[in-house]
Design an enzyme around this catalytic site. Structure first.
Site, mmCIF file in Angstrom:
data_model
loop_
_atom_site.group_PDB
_atom_site.id
_atom_site.type_symbol
_atom_site.label_atom_id
_atom_site.label_comp_id
_atom_site.label_asym_id
_atom_site.label_seq_id
_atom_site.Cartn_x
_atom_site.Cartn_y
_atom_site.Cartn_z
ATOM 1 N N GLU A 1 -15.291 -2.278 26.308
ATOM 2 C CA GLU A 1 -14.922 -2.333 27.624
ATOM 3 C C GLU A 1 -15.018 -3.980 27.924
ATOM 4 O O GLU A 1 -14.228 -4.087 28.835
ATOM 5 C CB GLU A 1 -15.958 -1.622 28.465
ATOM 6 C CG GLU A 1 -15.965 -0.034 28.138
ATOM 7 C CD GLU A 1 -17.323 0.402 28.496
ATOM 8 O OE1 GLU A 1 -18.259 0.008 28.958
ATOM 9 O OE2 GLU A 1 -17.404 1.564 27.903
ATOM 10 N N TYR B 1 -26.166 0.989 30.692
ATOM 11 C CA TYR B 1 -26.341 1.703 29.566
ATOM 12 C C TYR B 1 -27.590 1.933 29.165
ATOM 13 O O TYR B 1 -28.086 2.951 28.811
ATOM 14 C CB TYR B 1 -25.614 1.035 28.355
ATOM 15 C CG TYR B 1 -24.125 1.390 28.255
ATOM 16 C CD1 TYR B 1 -23.611 2.560 27.512
ATOM 17 C CD2 TYR B 1 -23.110 0.580 28.749
ATOM 18 C CE1 TYR B 1 -22.329 2.639 27.358
ATOM 19 C CE2 TYR B 1 -21.952 0.885 28.528
ATOM 20 C CZ TYR B 1 -21.465 2.031 28.016
ATOM 21 O OH TYR B 1 -20.376 2.397 27.934
#
Length: 403
Positions: free
Chosen positions: A140, A98
């Site tokens: 996730e 990310y």
């Protein structure tokens, strides 16, 4: 939720960002893949990148998430986040990726907005990004934990135990874990990612719905050969069709996907078109196994009977249901086929049970048409669920339609 200062800044700049979002996402991917070409080779779908559909889907997701933040403060678009998180987990995305995405997306926004990208504007959009990213990371992480795999470690070797040709362009693969351990549990409607090494060394990934019912020790998925044309379209389906046979091994993810059957005994409408029949077959299998007593209306559309993959499975499973009915439309029917079942799906002559939950899977024009017909028949929007094969381009629409 966004801080008040950032919310005001984002609200003021949202029209400019929205107008430029297509340019921003295109530049973002160009920067990302220049810095990290291995991501394009081994994680991102090269065909979707070449066609531009992944850029459209990302633009739609950013716009939908940001709009929700500024228009409905204090709430979070969990349906949107869940869909993205399931897809990410099936690809093995980890939290460490990310910051990489953030770096190149921020650079793209700054370059496209130019002088308008002040420190205040950059800080506000950073806050938007990390609200979305941290929510996805947490979802996730939970998905990985539920499946008993390490974060990003979703892959496992499976052996092909049977290969069946369904139609001229659809093949079904039955697979079992190569390590002898039990197959992971899943819910009807979910999919797995399949990773293959292509001739150029790239390890490309595609998702395929499981077609067997939950609880089976051997899993199955069906692959339609996509037209190759010029470029990477169809490279994975072509590889599976041409090079994978009984006894071979495949690298397959744990099952993911958020479009699954409700556990209640509600009336159901299962509508599919083409290869969109695959999750529906798994749903019918589950319904038959649990003795579902409420009405089940199975609707399918295809080019012709010869193109209708898993047709025998659909018909067999519908007859097992206490109150199951099947309705099929063909564009090019064969023999003595009813005129009212030729062409596009028309639900006007079909009884839609009160309180129905509808599940749609197929090309976007098909699903939009069926959804519109259901809404006109009084079905509540919240009772209509859809599964998209590939990037979710429904989010790019601005007419309020969607999941």
């Amino acid at each position: 939720m966004l801080s008040q200062k950032s919310a005001e800044t984002v609200r003021a700049t949202l029209p400019a960002v929205g107008e430029a979002i297509g340019t921003i996402t295109e530049l973002f991917y160009r920067k990302l893949f220049t810095a990290h070409p291995e991501l394009l080779r081994n994680m991102f779908n090269r065909a979707n990148q070449a066609a531009g559909t992944q850029r459209q889907a990302l633009a739609g997701a950013i716009a939908a998430f940001t709009t929700a933040l500024v228009e409905r403060p204090g709430t979070r678009p969990d349906a949107l986040l869940s869909r993205i998180a399931h897809k990410h987990a099936s690809l093995g995305v980890s939290a460490a990726q990310y910051p990489v995405v953030h770096r190149h997306l921020s650079a793209a926004i700054a370059e496209v907005l130019g002088d308008a990208a002040t420190e205040e504007v950059a800080a506000a959009w950073d806050e938007v990004y990390w609200l979305m990213a941290n929510a996805l990371i947490e979802i996730e992480r939970r998905l990985y934990a539920e499946r008993g795999v390490l974060v990003g470690g979703t892959w496992r070797q499976w052996e092909v135990v049977e290969r069946t040709r369904e139609t001229a362009d659809v093949v079904t693969f039955r697979i079992r874990p190569a390590d002898g351990r039990p197959a992971p549990a899943f819910k009807a409607g979910q999919y797995v990612s399949v990773q293959v090494e292509l001739a150029d060394g790239a390890r490309q990934i595609r998702q395929y719905s499981l077609t067997n019912g939950p609880g089976a020790t051997v899993h199955s998925f069906s692959v339609k050969r996509e037209d190759a044309g010029e470029g990477p379209a169809g490279e994975v389906s072509g590889h599976l069709h041409d090079h994978v046979h009984e006894g071979d091994e495949l690298t397959v993810s744990a099952p993911y996907g958020d479009v699954v059957l409700d556990t209640t005994d509600s009336p159901l409408l299962l509508a599919s078109a083409g290869i969109g029949c695959t999750p529906v077959v798994a749903m019918l299998e589950e319904l038959a196994a649990r003795g579902h007593q409420a009405p089940v209306v199975a609707v399918h559309a295809d080019r012709s009977p010869a193109d209708h993959a898993l047709r025998a499975d659909q018909e067999r499973l519908v007859t097992k249901l206490a109150r199951g009915t099947a309705h099929t439309w063909y564009e090019r029917p064969e023999g003595d086929w009813p005129a009212e079942r030729t062409g596009r799906v028309d639900l006007s002559g079909i009884e839609i049970p009160d309180g129905v939950q509808a599940y749609l899977c197929g090309p976007l024009p098909f699903m939009r048409s069926v959804r519109t017909q259901l809404l006109e028949r009084g079905v509540h929007p919240s009772a209509i669920h859809y599964e998209v094969f590939g990037p979710d381009l429904w989010l790019t629409r601005d007419d309020g339609e969607g999941h």
